[in-house]
Design a protein around this motif. Structure first.
Motif, mmCIF file in Angstrom:
data_model
loop_
_atom_site.group_PDB
_atom_site.id
_atom_site.type_symbol
_atom_site.label_atom_id
_atom_site.label_comp_id
_atom_site.label_asym_id
_atom_site.label_seq_id
_atom_site.Cartn_x
_atom_site.Cartn_y
_atom_site.Cartn_z
ATOM 1 N N GLU A 24 -9.691 -6.088 1.388
ATOM 2 C CA GLU A 24 -9.329 -7.105 1.535
ATOM 3 C C GLU A 24 -9.369 -8.255 0.383
ATOM 4 O O GLU A 24 -8.459 -9.236 0.425
ATOM 5 C CB GLU A 24 -10.920 -7.893 2.580
ATOM 6 C CG GLU A 24 -10.667 -9.340 2.889
ATOM 7 C CD GLU A 24 -9.696 -9.473 3.933
ATOM 8 O OE1 GLU A 24 -8.896 -10.504 3.919
ATOM 9 O OE2 GLU A 24 -9.514 -8.718 4.756
ATOM 10 N N ALA A 25 -9.639 -7.850 -0.553
ATOM 11 C CA ALA A 25 -9.773 -8.680 -1.914
ATOM 12 C C ALA A 25 -8.835 -8.355 -2.565
ATOM 13 O O ALA A 25 -8.128 -9.074 -3.663
ATOM 14 C CB ALA A 25 -11.236 -8.682 -2.476
ATOM 15 N N GLU A 26 -8.016 -7.151 -2.779
ATOM 16 C CA GLU A 26 -7.164 -6.522 -3.457
ATOM 17 C C GLU A 26 -5.713 -7.002 -3.161
ATOM 18 O O GLU A 26 -5.164 -7.562 -2.013
ATOM 19 C CB GLU A 26 -7.086 -5.018 -3.208
ATOM 20 C CG GLU A 26 -6.107 -4.170 -4.264
ATOM 21 C CD GLU A 26 -6.375 -4.456 -5.838
ATOM 22 O OE1 GLU A 26 -5.538 -4.639 -6.219
ATOM 23 O OE2 GLU A 26 -7.527 -4.089 -5.954
ATOM 24 N N ASN A 27 -4.820 -7.360 -4.403
ATOM 25 C CA ASN A 27 -3.551 -7.746 -4.092
ATOM 26 C C ASN A 27 -2.522 -7.036 -5.008
ATOM 27 O O ASN A 27 -1.290 -7.274 -4.909
ATOM 28 C CB ASN A 27 -3.519 -9.016 -4.902
ATOM 29 C CG ASN A 27 -3.896 -9.134 -6.300
ATOM 30 O OD1 ASN A 27 -3.993 -8.102 -7.001
ATOM 31 N ND2 ASN A 27 -4.273 -10.420 -6.796
ATOM 32 N N ASN A 28 -2.821 -5.568 -5.340
ATOM 33 C CA ASN A 28 -1.987 -4.815 -5.808
ATOM 34 C C ASN A 28 -1.665 -3.671 -4.900
ATOM 35 O O ASN A 28 -2.598 -3.099 -4.155
ATOM 36 C CB ASN A 28 -2.637 -4.211 -7.137
ATOM 37 C CG ASN A 28 -1.668 -3.088 -7.901
ATOM 38 O OD1 ASN A 28 -1.521 -1.990 -7.540
ATOM 39 N ND2 ASN A 28 -0.866 -3.744 -8.986
ATOM 40 N N ARG A 71 -4.421 -4.274 9.331
ATOM 41 C CA ARG A 71 -3.270 -4.994 9.721
ATOM 42 C C ARG A 71 -2.708 -5.955 9.140
ATOM 43 O O ARG A 71 -1.597 -6.343 8.832
ATOM 44 C CB ARG A 71 -3.448 -5.152 11.321
ATOM 45 C CG ARG A 71 -3.622 -3.873 12.022
ATOM 46 C CD ARG A 71 -3.661 -4.282 13.580
ATOM 47 N NE ARG A 71 -4.746 -4.863 13.871
ATOM 48 C CZ ARG A 71 -5.762 -4.234 14.284
ATOM 49 N NH1 ARG A 71 -5.631 -2.928 14.457
ATOM 50 N NH2 ARG A 71 -6.886 -4.909 14.616
ATOM 51 N N ARG A 72 -3.741 -6.796 8.688
ATOM 52 C CA ARG A 72 -3.248 -8.147 7.803
ATOM 53 C C ARG A 72 -2.405 -7.630 6.572
ATOM 54 O O ARG A 72 -1.511 -8.262 6.383
ATOM 55 C CB ARG A 72 -4.440 -8.765 7.189
ATOM 56 C CG ARG A 72 -4.106 -10.170 6.585
ATOM 57 C CD ARG A 72 -5.330 -10.875 5.680
ATOM 58 N NE ARG A 72 -5.978 -9.966 4.886
ATOM 59 C CZ ARG A 72 -5.480 -9.638 3.659
ATOM 60 N NH1 ARG A 72 -4.350 -10.207 3.097
ATOM 61 N NH2 ARG A 72 -6.238 -8.968 2.751
ATOM 62 N N ILE A 73 -2.937 -6.891 5.810
ATOM 63 C CA ILE A 73 -2.145 -6.012 4.507
ATOM 64 C C ILE A 73 -0.571 -5.349 5.113
ATOM 65 O O ILE A 73 0.276 -5.500 4.540
ATOM 66 C CB ILE A 73 -2.860 -5.133 4.040
ATOM 67 C CG1 ILE A 73 -3.964 -6.020 3.358
ATOM 68 C CG2 ILE A 73 -2.079 -4.672 2.618
ATOM 69 C CD1 ILE A 73 -5.035 -4.904 2.758
ATOM 70 N N PHE A 74 -0.881 -4.829 6.304
ATOM 71 C CA PHE A 74 0.160 -3.994 6.897
ATOM 72 C C PHE A 74 1.491 -4.992 7.006
ATOM 73 O O PHE A 74 2.570 -4.524 7.015
ATOM 74 C CB PHE A 74 0.078 -3.582 8.230
ATOM 75 C CG PHE A 74 0.743 -2.485 8.928
ATOM 76 C CD1 PHE A 74 0.793 -1.181 8.618
ATOM 77 C CD2 PHE A 74 1.562 -3.041 9.886
ATOM 78 C CE1 PHE A 74 1.678 -0.428 9.237
ATOM 79 C CE2 PHE A 74 2.692 -2.287 10.482
ATOM 80 C CZ PHE A 74 2.496 -0.703 10.247
ATOM 81 N N PHE A 75 1.289 -6.264 7.613
ATOM 82 C CA PHE A 75 2.398 -7.062 7.985
ATOM 83 C C PHE A 75 2.313 -8.260 6.526
ATOM 84 O O PHE A 75 3.018 -9.144 6.665
ATOM 85 C CB PHE A 75 1.967 -8.115 9.176
ATOM 86 C CG PHE A 75 2.310 -7.000 10.425
ATOM 87 C CD1 PHE A 75 3.567 -6.649 10.543
ATOM 88 C CD2 PHE A 75 1.115 -6.732 11.099
ATOM 89 C CE1 PHE A 75 3.735 -6.004 11.889
ATOM 90 C CE2 PHE A 75 1.340 -5.966 12.220
ATOM 91 C CZ PHE A 75 2.416 -5.508 12.637
ATOM 92 N N SER A 76 1.679 -7.889 5.508
ATOM 93 C CA SER A 76 2.041 -8.909 4.479
ATOM 94 C C SER A 76 3.263 -8.579 3.606
ATOM 95 O O SER A 76 3.865 -7.496 3.644
ATOM 96 C CB SER A 76 0.915 -8.753 3.518
ATOM 97 O OG SER A 76 0.615 -7.516 2.950
ATOM 98 N N ASP A 77 3.582 -9.719 3.139
ATOM 99 C CA ASP A 77 4.914 -9.848 2.186
ATOM 100 C C ASP A 77 4.601 -8.816 0.985
ATOM 101 O O ASP A 77 3.596 -8.986 0.153
ATOM 102 C CB ASP A 77 5.299 -11.054 1.959
ATOM 103 C CG ASP A 77 5.798 -11.808 2.895
ATOM 104 O OD1 ASP A 77 6.306 -11.245 3.938
ATOM 105 O OD2 ASP A 77 5.796 -13.320 2.517
#
Length: 472
Positions: free
Chosen positions: A268-272, A306-312
């Motif tokens: 959840e916290a990761e952005n890489n 799923r939030r990451i799955f659809f993220s840019d």
């Protein structure tokens, strides 16, 4: 072993492992004479009841009490006594061949994990008492491998929890080889090297069991959640996944650490994007534990994935791993054989599979996935969900349209393969939107054939399947 004890053990092992000692021995091999001059001394360290300096190159017999004195920087040893283990200001650890290592320090930095409730502690006690495992250590693992593993583990768990590496280019104790690595990879070079070595060891069940110790794996989870270097975080996730993958004893041992809970939080916290993929690997390995699925549900893991799955900017590798994760961990019946499922849990599963069914259809219908392998994984997971939960996996109009477009491409490819007219081939490619790379891809053709086979049997009117034979 708490963080202080690991830090202490690290310091001793690192100094012992990295220091380059050049000695020349006399012909009888009983003495060591320093090349820069000075008195010779015995090759075998002679211990007494008091600490004495261990000189460079001296061999220490098993069973001695060895320490690194932080005030002087000198390695010391003496005969072991029963009082040594009771010293609260030192960390005593028994390592291979019975050697005891103690490091004296006046500055202890603790890194405690968050406290558990009484109910959680009781559950942990039940875990350890309820589940036992039988594992025969691998006799083919050499002593040097065990020592190398322990040395790298101690270093990684100490430095990995700090914001910067312990050594600098000016550190006299760093070898030339180490300095070269440092120059190439930056201040985390030593840590990265240690983590890579640990990952190599982690695939072996014996080492995986050691990493799965709740305190140890919690430290790796802390590194994953806090270290500023993405490659360090990625390697930490791979170590966690490798140690637990297909390792039933390690999964049971790690249960008190709530690995799945921490992995969901880290995701959840990761952005890489690369770290996302590595966490998915760790999650797929750890969710098969006794409480992995419960932790996943309690943390609302599906919503996070799923939030990451659809993220840019999400990587196709992560998208594909989501497909494999859902299919292997939730759709496969083998995953549920040892667990009883309540009606509430089954309802939650049905809802979750419905959400993933929609997500996978959306991902394919957008037709932005370049990798055939990723599309294979997503379509395989979607087909598995549709087969097992047909009521909760309705077919979307956009997905039907996408399949129809793919069938047009498939027909054009088939005709193109049997055509000898160059102009006709070009027209077929232009009309279908097929690229030259796709034209020559056997994997793409096989994927379209698989899509054609499931088009009516799973995602359309079964009676219309007869029409599909006309397309072959």
């Amino acid at each position: 072993m708490n963080l202080f004890r690991l830090k202490s053990l690290l310091s001793f092992l690192l100094f012992a492992g990295l220091a380059c000692v050049y000695v020349s021995a006399q012909e009888d091999n009983d003495l060591i004479c320093p090349p820069e001059g000075g008195d010779c001394y015995p090759r075998i360290f002679v211990a007494t009841e008091k600490f004495q300096e261990v000189k460079p190159g001296q061999d220490i017999v098993p069973g001695l009490h060895v320490r690194l004195n932080f005030e002087t920087g000198v390695r010391e040893a003496k005969l072991m006594t029963s009082e040594d283990a009771e010293d609260d200001n030192s960390a005593v650890v028994v390592v291979e061949e019975g050697e005891s290592v103690t490091v004296i320090s006046s500055d202890e930095k603790t890194g405690q994990r968050e406290a558990f409730t009484e109910e959680e502690e009781e559950r942990d006690r039940n875990i350890w008492g309820q589940f036992s495992f039988s594992h025969k250590p691998n006799p083919h693992i050499s002593l040097s491998d065990h020592q190398e593993f322990e040395r790298n583990l101690a270093y990684a768990l100490t430095v990995g929890l700090e914001e910067k590496a312990m050594y600098t280019e000016d550190d006299d104790s760093t070898s030339e080889l180490t300095k070269s690595s440092y120059d190439d990879e930056g201040p985390d070079a030593l840590l990265l090297s240690a983590l890579k070595n640990i990952e190599d060891f982690a695939h072996e069940i014996d080492f995986g069991i050691k990493i799965a110790d709740p305190d140890t794996i919690t430290s790796f989870l802390a590194i994953l959640g806090s270290h500023p270097h993405p490659q360090v975080r990625a390697l930490s996730a791979r170590i966690i996944g490798s140690s637990l993958r297909n390792n039933a004893p390690a999964l049971d041992i790690s249960a008190p650490a709530r690995v799945v809970n921490h992995l969901i939080s880290a995701l959840e916290a990761e952005n890489n994007s690369d770290v996302h993929s590595r966490i998915m690997f760790a999650l797929a390995s750890s969710i098969h534990g006794r409480y992995g699925r419960q932790e996943y549900w309690s943390q609302k893991g599906g919503a996070t994935l799923r939030r990451i799955f659809f993220s840019d900017g999400v990587s196709e590798d992560y998208i594909g791993r989501c497909g494999t994760f859902v299919e292997d961990s939730f759709v496969d019946d083998m995953m549920n054989l040892h667990q009883s499922t309540s009606s509430e849990q089954e309802a939650e599963m049905q809802r979750e599979m419905g959400l993933w069914c929609a997500a996978f259809q959306d991902a394919l219908a957008q037709d932005k996935i370049v990798s055939t392998d990723t599309r294979e994984k997503i379509f395989s997971a979607l087909s598995a969900i549709k087969s097992r939960y047909p009521t909760y996996c309705p077919v979307q109009d956009s997905f039907r349209s996408w399949i129809s477009e793919k069938m047009v491409q498939r027909g054009a490819l088939r005709k193109q393969q049997h055509s000898s007219d160059t102009k006709e081939k070009s027209n077929l490619l232009a009309a279908s939107g097929i690229s030259e790379s796709t034209l020559n891809s056997d994997a793409e053709i096989k994927f379209l054939d698989k899509l054609s086979g499931a088009r009516h049997s799973l995602f359309g009117n079964p009676k219309a399947r007869r029409k599909a034979f006309d397309e072959l």
